[in-house]
Design an enzyme around this catalytic site. Structure first.
Site, PDB file in Angstrom:
ATOM      1  N   ALA A 153      -3.855  -5.959  -9.052  1.00 54.05           N
ATOM      2  CA  ALA A 153      -4.917  -6.857  -8.588  1.00 54.05           C
ATOM      3  C   ALA A 153      -6.128  -6.855  -9.507  1.00 54.05           C
ATOM      4  O   ALA A 153      -7.098  -7.576  -9.265  1.00 54.05           O
ATOM      5  CB  ALA A 153      -5.359  -6.452  -7.175  1.00 54.05           C
ATOM      6  N   HIS A 172      -1.853   1.168  -9.676  1.00 55.91           N
ATOM      7  CA  HIS A 172      -2.505   0.340  -8.648  1.00 55.91           C
ATOM      8  C   HIS A 172      -3.436  -0.677  -9.312  1.00 55.91           C
ATOM      9  O   HIS A 172      -4.598  -0.820  -8.949  1.00 55.91           O
ATOM     10  CB  HIS A 172      -3.293   1.224  -7.669  1.00 55.91           C
ATOM     11  CG  HIS A 172      -3.508   0.561  -6.343  1.00 55.91           C
ATOM     12  ND1 HIS A 172      -3.614   1.285  -5.167  1.00 55.91           N
ATOM     13  CD2 HIS A 172      -3.666  -0.747  -5.990  1.00 55.91           C
ATOM     14  CE1 HIS A 172      -3.822   0.446  -4.156  1.00 55.91           C
ATOM     15  NE2 HIS A 172      -3.855  -0.779  -4.638  1.00 55.91           N
ATOM     16  N   ASP A 219       3.490  -0.411  -7.866  1.00 56.08           N
ATOM     17  CA  ASP A 219       2.071  -0.428  -8.216  1.00 56.08           C
ATOM     18  C   ASP A 219       1.243   0.405  -7.249  1.00 56.08           C
ATOM     19  O   ASP A 219       0.065   0.617  -7.480  1.00 56.08           O
ATOM     20  CB  ASP A 219       1.550  -1.877  -8.224  1.00 56.08           C
ATOM     21  CG  ASP A 219       0.132  -1.985  -8.749  1.00 56.08           C
ATOM     22  OD1 ASP A 219      -0.137  -1.444  -9.856  1.00 56.08           O
ATOM     23  OD2 ASP A 219      -0.727  -2.579  -8.071  1.00 56.08           O
ATOM     24  N   GLU A 238      -2.320   8.836  -4.725  1.00 53.90           N
ATOM     25  CA  GLU A 238      -2.884   8.228  -5.937  1.00 53.90           C
ATOM     26  C   GLU A 238      -4.102   9.023  -6.394  1.00 53.90           C
ATOM     27  O   GLU A 238      -4.956   9.350  -5.568  1.00 53.90           O
ATOM     28  CB  GLU A 238      -3.268   6.768  -5.673  1.00 53.90           C
ATOM     29  CG  GLU A 238      -2.066   5.875  -5.328  1.00 53.90           C
ATOM     30  CD  GLU A 238      -2.454   4.423  -5.075  1.00 53.90           C
ATOM     31  OE1 GLU A 238      -3.657   4.095  -5.211  1.00 53.90           O
ATOM     32  OE2 GLU A 238      -1.573   3.617  -4.748  1.00 53.90           O
ATOM     33  N   ARG A 254       0.868  -1.176   0.000  1.00 54.23           N
ATOM     34  CA  ARG A 254       0.000   0.000   0.000  1.00 54.23           C
ATOM     35  C   ARG A 254       0.901   1.221   0.000  1.00 54.23           C
ATOM     36  O   ARG A 254       2.017   1.202   0.550  1.00 54.23           O
ATOM     37  CB  ARG A 254      -0.914   0.035   1.235  1.00 54.23           C
ATOM     38  CG  ARG A 254      -1.843  -1.149   1.363  1.00 54.23           C
ATOM     39  CD  ARG A 254      -2.920  -1.167   0.315  1.00 54.23           C
ATOM     40  NE  ARG A 254      -4.058  -0.323   0.669  1.00 54.23           N
ATOM     41  CZ  ARG A 254      -5.201  -0.291  -0.009  1.00 54.23           C
ATOM     42  NH1 ARG A 254      -5.349  -1.037  -1.095  1.00 54.23           N
ATOM     43  NH2 ARG A 254      -6.195   0.483   0.361  1.00 54.23           N
TER      44      ARG A 254
END
Length: 323
Positions: free
Chosen positions: A287, A284, A260, A265, A236
């Protein structure tokens, strides 16, 4: 608990989930909301018992106060693994669960893909192609025999370990409660990290953002890593000190870094990270894959079955530990 809970689906596109919910649990009153704004009014009017929520526009502006306020639900089912956008909360007033494990295989593929990008020198080959240059002395770097350090042996860390083992790598890692684990050669407590940074050829960050992990990978940690080490961050934003990484990369200390997640963000256009060589930047998305949202919702529906049968929920998050 009630046998007929009211459920709020808070995502960017709640319609498919509402349809699936109606099929799985007919008769349950449900409503969708596809924005951060206005959620407080919806909660006050609808008074849901349960909210399935995804931070679909990131942490900035996420309606945490509304969800945890007087009209918030008794159970918040987070559609992803991270819950730092909700922390802290009163575990006596609300139960928070997550979807840990749903994206672990995809994130692990991202990690190995990023590592291979550097060990195979994909950028170098691309530059040679543009220059129409045939480099006769080019060498590949095998992963077999390399040491991989996984900081955080949760669902994602374990998925990375399994794939690393297939490449013949030595896998070491950390977890809060060390115990022998499949595909991991050495499991250490988190406080052993100062002595582990320098042993790894590749370091993968896959821990949650909690007070104990904020700024975990700072200038001192980066300088303790091997000069040609590869760093991959799928944790994170905030676990890795971005400014310290910029300095390390500019001095040529690391072979490469794949990021990532970021402290802010979307990553601001004036961030010095954009201008660095030997760095992979992704929004990000490690996933995110086709079908992930419905797979996460399917996990929620399984948990909802537990709620309806008055059985203990799974994937409950401890607000103190962050997972």
């Amino acid at each position: 608990m009630t046998n007929a809970p009211r459920i709020l689906v808070h995502t960017s596109d709640p319609a498919p989930m509402l349809e699936r919910l109606a099929e799985a649990a007919p008769g349950i009153e449900a409503r969708g909301h596809d924005d951060y704004e206005g959620l407080g009014a919806v909660l006050a009017e609808f008074r849901p018992d349960i909210a399935y929520s995804v931070a679909f526009r990131g942490r900035e502006g996420y309606p945490r106060e509304a969800l945890l306020g007087a009209h918030g639900p008794r159970w918040i089912a987070v559609g992803g693994a991270g819950v730092d956008h909700l922390t802290p909360w009163d575990a006596g007033a609300v139960t928070v669960s997550n979807a840990a494990g749903v994206a672990a295989p995809m994130i692990a593929e991202y990690v190995l893909g990023a590592v291979l990008h550097f060990t195979l020198d994909i950028d170098g080959m691309a530059a040679d192609r543009v220059a129409r240059h045939w480099e006769r002395t080019r060498l590949m770097t095998p992963l077999k025999g390399k040491t991989l350090l996984i900081v955080g042996l949760g669902h994602t860390g374990q998925a990375v370990a399994a794939r690393a083992r297939a490449f013949g790598m030595k896998v070491i890692g950390t977890r809060a409660r060390p115990q022998p684990m499949e595909n991991v050669d050495e499991v250490h407590p988190a406080d052993a990290l100062p002595g582990l940074w320098g042993k790894a050829d590749i370091t993968v960050l896959s821990v949650p953002l909690v007070p104990g992990t904020r700024g975990l990978v700072n200038a001192r940690a980066l300088m303790a890593m091997k000069r040609d080490a590869i760093l991959v961050d799928v944790s994170r934003g905030g676990v890795l000190d971005g400014a310290a990484l910029v300095n390390s990369m500019r001095t040529g200390h690391l072979r490469g870094a794949a990021l990532d997640v970021f402290e802010t963000e979307p990553l601001p256009s004036d961030s010095p990270l954009w201008g660095l060589d030997r760095v992979i930047l992704s929004p990000h998305c490690s996933a995110v894959y086709e079908g992930w949202a419905m797979r996460s919702f399917a996990l929620f529906l399984d948990n909802l079955g537990h709620w309806l049968r008055n059985e203990p929920l799974f994937n409950i998050v401890d607000p103190q530990r962050g997972y």
